[in-house]
Enzyme design. Structure first.
Site, PDB file in Angstrom:
ATOM      1  N   GLU A  56       4.444  26.596  50.032  1.00 58.06           N
ATOM      2  CA  GLU A  56       4.747  27.935  49.548  1.00 58.06           C
ATOM      3  C   GLU A  56       4.983  28.796  50.782  1.00 58.06           C
ATOM      4  OE1 GLU A  56       1.768  27.719  45.711  1.00 58.06           O
ATOM      5  OE2 GLU A  56       1.041  28.541  47.612  1.00 58.06           O
ATOM      6  N   ARG A  60      -6.592  48.553  50.817  1.00 58.53           N
ATOM      7  CA  ARG A  60      -5.702  47.385  50.830  1.00 58.53           C
ATOM      8  C   ARG A  60      -6.038  46.541  49.612  1.00 58.53           C
ATOM      9  NH1 ARG A  60      -1.310  48.405  53.677  1.00 58.53           N
ATOM     10  NH2 ARG A  60      -1.716  48.767  55.887  1.00 58.53           N
ATOM     11  N   GLU A  95       6.383  55.143  62.201  1.00 57.64           N
ATOM     12  CA  GLU A  95       5.053  54.941  61.614  1.00 57.64           C
ATOM     13  C   GLU A  95       4.001  55.840  62.252  1.00 57.64           C
ATOM     14  OE1 GLU A  95       4.089  53.383  58.939  1.00 57.64           O
ATOM     15  OE2 GLU A  95       6.036  52.500  58.508  1.00 57.64           O
ATOM     16  N   GLY A 132       0.496  30.201  58.493  1.00 56.88           N
ATOM     17  CA  GLY A 132       0.251  29.098  57.579  1.00 56.88           C
ATOM     18  C   GLY A 132       1.049  29.194  56.290  1.00 56.88           C
ATOM     19  N   GLU A 170       6.315  36.251  58.702  1.00 63.37           N
ATOM     20  CA  GLU A 170       6.281  37.603  59.260  1.00 63.37           C
ATOM     21  C   GLU A 170       6.127  37.574  60.779  1.00 63.37           C
ATOM     22  OE1 GLU A 170       3.586  41.707  59.048  1.00 63.37           O
ATOM     23  OE2 GLU A 170       2.950  39.936  57.939  1.00 63.37           O
ATOM     24  N   GLU A 181       4.714  58.118  49.984  1.00 66.52           N
ATOM     25  CA  GLU A 181       4.211  58.636  48.702  1.00 66.52           C
ATOM     26  C   GLU A 181       3.004  57.861  48.184  1.00 66.52           C
ATOM     27  OE1 GLU A 181       7.268  58.817  45.752  1.00 66.52           O
ATOM     28  OE2 GLU A 181       8.543  60.105  46.982  1.00 66.52           O
ATOM     29  N   GLU A 214       0.737  56.247  49.939  1.00 68.96           N
ATOM     30  CA  GLU A 214      -0.325  56.085  50.936  1.00 68.96           C
ATOM     31  C   GLU A 214      -1.350  57.218  50.837  1.00 68.96           C
ATOM     32  OE1 GLU A 214       1.437  53.840  54.815  1.00 68.96           O
ATOM     33  OE2 GLU A 214       2.012  55.932  54.597  1.00 68.96           O
TER      34      GLU A 214
END
Length: 187
Positions: A42, A68, A96, A119, A123, A142, A144
């Site tokens: 995957e 999170r 950011e 794994g 990214e 918006e 956050e």
């Protein structure tokens, strides 16, 4: 570091895209490894991200606390976000820092480029040290809800020692900053 020649020979026997989302996609690959073993993998495809250890003129650094959902708790993190289409890592990290902290970075230093979760995900995260900070309008996304707090390096290192810091990119940034400052290596 392994050379390109030392990469194992892997054959992709089948490939299927299962999901396409706003920031990532999920693929299923059946592979055959060098020794003949077959496996189903995957793979999360991610467009990349940036993070900044923002340090003010007094040597304080900023962490941002936000919930999170995948881990079910709020985490203290360095300002970070996803690369937008057509945006360079430098443009993204400047954006950011402005959005999350309300500071404009006058100087950026690239600290590292790494795969946070190799794994299952491709990214690439670009980590910078942002300095020469100037006030700028705060513009969080918006969706956050952020708490912003400035720490001395010793205070932030205390979070590491107490295992209160759980975010990998932030841990890497703090360890690198500890090594960066003379006589300040982690103890």
């Amino acid at each position: 570091m392994p050379s390109e020649k030392s990469k194992p020979a892997v054959t992709v026997l089948s490939h299927r895209r299962v999901y396409d989302g706003k920031i990532l996609s999920l693929e299923l690959d059946e592979i055959q490894e060098e020794g003949g073993a077959r496996a189903l993998r995957e793979v999360v495809r991610h467009r990349g991200s940036v993070a900044a250890l923002a340090v003010d003129d007094e040597g304080r650094l900023v962490l941002v606390r936000q919930y999170r959902h995948p881990v079910g708790e709020p985490l203290w993190e360095v300002p970070a976000g996803i690369l937008e289409k057509g945006e360079s890592p430098e443009q993204a990290v400047r954006r950011e820092v402005e959005e999350e902290v309300g500071r404009r970075a006058g100087h950026l230093e690239r600290l590292a480029v790494f795969h946070p979760t190799p794994g299952f995900c491709d990214e690439v995260l670009h980590l910078f040290r942002a300095t020469r900070l100037e006030a700028a309008p705060l513009h969080p996304d918006e969706d956050e809800v952020l708490e912003v707090k400035w720490y001395t390096l010793d205070e932030a290192r205390g979070l590491l020692r107490a295992s209160e810091e759980k975010d990998a990119k932030t841990i890497i940034a703090l360890l690198m900053e500890s090594e960066h400052r003379p006589g300040r290596g982690m103890r």
